[in-house]
Write a protein that holds these residues in place. Structure first.
Motif, PDB file in Angstrom:
ATOM      1  N   LEU A   1      -2.463 -10.941  -0.652  1.00 30.13           N
ATOM      2  CA  LEU A   1      -3.681 -11.498  -1.586  1.00 30.13           C
ATOM      3  C   LEU A   1      -3.539 -11.292  -3.011  1.00 30.13           C
ATOM      4  CD1 LEU A   1      -7.202 -11.712   0.185  1.00 30.13           C
ATOM      5  CD2 LEU A   1      -5.394 -13.585   0.087  1.00 30.13           C
ATOM      6  N   GLU A   2      -3.728 -12.236  -4.015  1.00 25.23           N
ATOM      7  CA  GLU A   2      -3.218 -11.922  -5.468  1.00 25.23           C
ATOM      8  C   GLU A   2      -4.113 -10.461  -5.839  1.00 25.23           C
ATOM      9  OE1 GLU A   2      -2.456 -16.210  -7.428  1.00 25.23           O
ATOM     10  OE2 GLU A   2      -3.504 -14.814  -8.616  1.00 25.23           O
ATOM     11  N   ARG A   3      -5.198 -10.470  -5.411  1.00 24.39           N
ATOM     12  CA  ARG A   3      -6.083  -9.279  -5.681  1.00 24.39           C
ATOM     13  C   ARG A   3      -5.580  -8.126  -5.035  1.00 24.39           C
ATOM     14  NH1 ARG A   3      -8.973  -7.474  -1.672  1.00 24.39           N
ATOM     15  NH2 ARG A   3      -9.643  -8.794  -0.199  1.00 24.39           N
ATOM     16  N   GLY A   4      -4.707  -7.840  -4.214  1.00 24.14           N
ATOM     17  CA  GLY A   4      -3.946  -6.664  -3.547  1.00 24.14           C
ATOM     18  C   GLY A   4      -2.724  -6.384  -4.274  1.00 24.14           C
ATOM     19  N   ARG A   5      -2.221  -7.379  -4.974  1.00 27.84           N
ATOM     20  CA  ARG A   5      -0.711  -7.413  -5.581  1.00 27.84           C
ATOM     21  C   ARG A   5      -0.794  -6.206  -6.575  1.00 27.84           C
ATOM     22  NH1 ARG A   5       0.648 -13.713  -5.372  1.00 27.84           N
ATOM     23  NH2 ARG A   5       0.033 -14.207  -3.239  1.00 27.84           N
ATOM     24  N   GLY A   6       0.427  -5.598  -6.810  1.00 22.75           N
ATOM     25  CA  GLY A   6       1.008  -4.766  -7.833  1.00 22.75           C
ATOM     26  C   GLY A   6       0.245  -3.504  -7.730  1.00 22.75           C
ATOM     27  N   LEU A   7      -0.279  -3.103  -6.352  1.00 21.41           N
ATOM     28  CA  LEU A   7      -0.654  -1.884  -6.088  1.00 21.41           C
ATOM     29  C   LEU A   7       0.168  -0.835  -5.378  1.00 21.41           C
ATOM     30  CD1 LEU A   7      -4.337  -3.140  -4.909  1.00 21.41           C
ATOM     31  CD2 LEU A   7      -3.729  -2.008  -7.543  1.00 21.41           C
ATOM     32  N   GLY A   8       1.340  -1.275  -4.906  1.00 22.54           N
ATOM     33  CA  GLY A   8       2.190  -0.713  -4.228  1.00 22.54           C
ATOM     34  C   GLY A   8       2.257  -1.097  -2.916  1.00 22.54           C
ATOM     35  N   ALA A   9       1.327  -1.645  -2.480  1.00 24.61           N
ATOM     36  CA  ALA A   9       1.193  -1.887  -0.954  1.00 24.61           C
ATOM     37  C   ALA A   9       2.371  -2.544  -0.332  1.00 24.61           C
ATOM     38  CB  ALA A   9      -0.174  -3.198  -0.651  1.00 24.61           C
ATOM     39  N   GLY A  10       3.041  -3.547  -0.968  1.00 28.50           N
ATOM     40  CA  GLY A  10       4.158  -4.299  -0.475  1.00 28.50           C
ATOM     41  C   GLY A  10       5.461  -3.283  -0.161  1.00 28.50           C
ATOM     42  N   ALA A  11       5.486  -2.455  -1.131  1.00 25.81           N
ATOM     43  CA  ALA A  11       6.483  -1.266  -0.932  1.00 25.81           C
ATOM     44  C   ALA A  11       6.173  -0.534  -0.055  1.00 25.81           C
ATOM     45  CB  ALA A  11       6.709  -0.654  -2.501  1.00 25.81           C
ATOM     46  N   VAL A  12       4.913   0.012   0.130  1.00 17.45           N
ATOM     47  CA  VAL A  12       4.580   0.901   1.186  1.00 17.45           C
ATOM     48  C   VAL A  12       4.862   0.549   2.397  1.00 17.45           C
ATOM     49  CG1 VAL A  12       2.563   2.245   2.221  1.00 17.45           C
ATOM     50  CG2 VAL A  12       2.803   2.231  -0.391  1.00 17.45           C
ATOM     51  N   ILE A  13       4.436  -0.634   2.922  1.00 19.27           N
ATOM     52  CA  ILE A  13       4.497  -1.298   4.460  1.00 19.27           C
ATOM     53  C   ILE A  13       6.026  -1.571   4.649  1.00 19.27           C
ATOM     54  CG2 ILE A  13       4.048  -3.687   3.686  1.00 19.27           C
ATOM     55  CD1 ILE A  13       2.985  -1.617   6.896  1.00 19.27           C
ATOM     56  N   THR A  14       6.875  -1.998   3.498  1.00 18.98           N
ATOM     57  CA  THR A  14       8.132  -2.148   3.589  1.00 18.98           C
ATOM     58  C   THR A  14       8.854  -0.979   3.954  1.00 18.98           C
ATOM     59  OG1 THR A  14       8.372  -4.036   2.044  1.00 18.98           O
ATOM     60  CG2 THR A  14      10.250  -3.055   2.465  1.00 18.98           C
ATOM     61  N   ASP A  15       8.554   0.169   3.404  1.00 21.33           N
ATOM     62  CA  ASP A  15       8.968   1.565   3.728  1.00 21.33           C
ATOM     63  C   ASP A  15       8.952   1.938   5.402  1.00 21.33           C
ATOM     64  OD1 ASP A  15      10.165   1.781   1.417  1.00 21.33           O
ATOM     65  OD2 ASP A  15       8.709   3.373   0.413  1.00 21.33           O
ATOM     66  N   LYS A  16       7.632   1.476   5.569  1.00 20.08           N
ATOM     67  CA  LYS A  16       7.346   1.833   7.041  1.00 20.08           C
ATOM     68  C   LYS A  16       7.981   1.194   8.033  1.00 20.08           C
ATOM     69  CE  LYS A  16       2.950   2.479   9.485  1.00 20.08           C
ATOM     70  NZ  LYS A  16       2.895   3.916   9.756  1.00 20.08           N
ATOM     71  N   ILE A  17       8.108  -0.155   7.892  1.00 25.35           N
ATOM     72  CA  ILE A  17       8.758  -0.984   8.494  1.00 25.35           C
ATOM     73  C   ILE A  17      10.315  -0.341   8.672  1.00 25.35           C
ATOM     74  CG2 ILE A  17       9.730  -3.356   8.876  1.00 25.35           C
ATOM     75  CD1 ILE A  17       6.833  -3.072   9.945  1.00 25.35           C
ATOM     76  N   VAL A  18      10.958  -0.200   7.539  1.00 21.87           N
ATOM     77  CA  VAL A  18      12.366   0.134   7.326  1.00 21.87           C
ATOM     78  C   VAL A  18      12.431   1.627   8.169  1.00 21.87           C
ATOM     79  CG1 VAL A  18      14.036   1.417   5.853  1.00 21.87           C
ATOM     80  CG2 VAL A  18      12.714  -0.793   5.264  1.00 21.87           C
ATOM     81  N   ALA A  19      11.441   2.429   8.264  1.00 17.81           N
ATOM     82  CA  ALA A  19      11.525   3.540   9.083  1.00 17.81           C
ATOM     83  C   ALA A  19      11.507   3.517  10.485  1.00 17.81           C
ATOM     84  CB  ALA A  19      10.306   4.502   8.329  1.00 17.81           C
TER      85      ALA A  19
END
Ligand code: COA
Length: 157
Positions: free
Chosen positions: A86-104
């Motif tokens: 959601l827009e209010r959750g963007r720009g906080l690094g969540a996308g990068a963090v969950i991508t790292d977890k999925i990559v691992a």
């Protein structure tokens, strides 16, 4: 993500992906087939996004709103179906963090690449996560059915 999270997840999808609608059955099937690739994200204790991912066949991204049937017996890519915040959750690094977890996770399962279709102008975000566009002419009609800038993107692991 748990089965009881599906109504929340579907509500998030309706909010974020107005232009890419998928039936509820699509989400339920992804979660049933590969729960270890599905996460609900929250910010400040409130649900604000999700990711759906699963092993798949390289360069054969499923059509939008299409059931998988089953996970292939010899998958050769780890596929991110959707990441939506959601827009209010963007720009906080969540996308990068969950991508790292999925990559691992993909690495630990022995995959040597992870792939996706970037839609909605998200290409620069995915490039920042180490994905590069791979142009496969046969995929072009399918990509254009998503939108004008949709791209098949791959990260080698
Ligand atoms: C794309 C999306 C998942 C990004 O999530 P996010 O949590 O806001 O991204 P992050 O805060 O983790 O950003 C990580 C990095 O990517 C960059 N980034 C994020 N969105 C970007 C964008 N649209 N264009 C360029 N860079 C972007 C950030 O600046 C950040 O860079 P930094 O580490 O150098 O600061 C989110 O904007 C979203 O859900 N968009 C709508 C749905 C969508 O398009 N999903 C993708 C479908 S394939």
């Amino acid at each position: 993500m748990q089965p009881h999270d599906l109504p929340t997840m579907i509500n998030l999808a309706e909010n974020v992906h107005e232009d890419y609608p998928e039936d509820d059955a699509i989400f339920a099937e992804r979660l049933a087939l590969y729960p270890q690739g599905c996460y609900l994200l929250s910010a400040g204790g409130e649900p604000c996004g999700y990711i759906l991912s699963h092993p798949w066949a390289y360069a054969k991204p499923p059509e939008l709103n299409c059931l998988l049937g089953e996970i292939p017996s010899a998958p050769d890519t780890y596929y991110i179906h959707d990441l939506a915040i959601l827009e209010r959750g963007r720009g906080l690094g969540a996308g990068a963090v969950i991508t790292d977890k999925i990559v691992a996770h993909a690495r630990s399962e022995g995959f040597d690449n992870i792939s996706l279709v970037a839609v909605g102008g998200s290409n620069p975000f995915w490039a920042a996560q180490g994905f590069g566009e791979v142009v496969i002419e046969a995929l072009t009609p399918k990509l254009r059915s998503y939108d004008d800038t949709a791209a098949f993107m791959v990260r080698q692991l």
